[in-house]
Design an enzyme around this catalytic site. Structure first.
Site, PDB file in Angstrom:
ATOM      1  N   GLY A  70     -20.063 -25.263 -30.314  1.00 26.08           N
ATOM      2  CA  GLY A  70     -20.355 -24.503 -31.519  1.00 26.08           C
ATOM      3  C   GLY A  70     -21.194 -23.280 -31.251  1.00 26.08           C
ATOM      4  N   CYS A  71     -22.492 -23.406 -31.489  1.00 24.65           N
ATOM      5  CA  CYS A  71     -23.385 -22.249 -31.397  1.00 24.65           C
ATOM      6  C   CYS A  71     -23.527 -21.728 -29.980  1.00 24.65           C
ATOM      7  CB  CYS A  71     -24.745 -22.597 -31.989  1.00 24.65           C
ATOM      8  SG  CYS A  71     -24.658 -22.947 -33.762  1.00 24.65           S
TER       9      CYS A  71
END
Length: 209
Positions: A151-152
């Site tokens: 994700g991030c």
């Protein structure tokens, strides 16, 4: 299709070229906050191990005088910045400035002179001053640690590449709540966007610059 065959396809098409590392070096620690360290909130998987592995990495960065930046997900107290990310993951709105879940884990707490980026989207670069801060310090190679890999971390690595930084993902210093997306994202980043190697190998390569 076997993994070996998939790797062969990437190699045949020219992906996965070696990325030359250049000084100066910076370190970005993405969202290693209490909420992502806690399996009951947003954590689980290999995230605790990744946090523990990042402690010596951060110590090394400080000893070498690297530019160090951290990121946190922080939404407004009144949810005025509620967005698509929080529509997909409504629990993100619990991450407020004074929320313990949004605080960086104590063992990686920022020191004076280290940048702390507050964000409401996956990338630590999007809509923040991170790129300019790194450019001011001349950073060419950006070591990346943090959560979550799929994700991030991945979003930040793609943006780092887009801003002309040579991203180096310390593979044992990034973690995800599930192993499959972690492994797939490391493979993807190594093929297209970044150098990927374990912490000790990465530090040896950087110390040799």
């Amino acid at each position: 299709m076997s993994v070996d065959r998939e790797v062969g396809t990437y190699r045949r098409q020219g992906f996965g070229a070696a990325l030359e590392l250049k000084a100066p070096v910076g370190l970005l620690i993405v969202d290693f906050v209490n909420g992502f360290a806690d399996p009951a909130v947003f954590g689980g998987g290999n995230i605790p191990r990744a946090i523990a592995c990042t402690v010596p990495l951060l110590q090394h960065a400080r000893a070498r005088g690297w530019a160090v930046a951290h990121s946190r997900i922080v939404y407004a107290d009144d949810d005025a910045d509620h967005n698509i990310f929080s529509l997909k993951v409504p629990g993100m709105l619990t991450l407020k400035e004074d929320s313990p879940a949004s605080a960086i884990v104590p063992e990686l707490a920022p020191q004076a002179g280290e940048l702390v980026v507050r964000k409401t989207v996956p990338s630590a670069f999007f809509g923040t001053g991170l790129s300019a801060w790194l450019a001011q310090r001349g950073v060419q190679t950006l070591v990346v640690a943090g959560a979550v890999t799929s994700g991030c971390v991945r979003a930040s690595v793609v943006d780092a590449m887009s801003y002309g930084l040579r991203a180096l993902v310390a593979s044992d210093c990034v973690g995800d709540r599930a192993q499959a997306p972690h492994d797939a994202s490391l493979f993807d980043m190594e093929q297209k966007y970044a150098a990927v190697m374990p912490r000790d190998q990465a530090l040896a390569a950087l110390d040799a610059l």
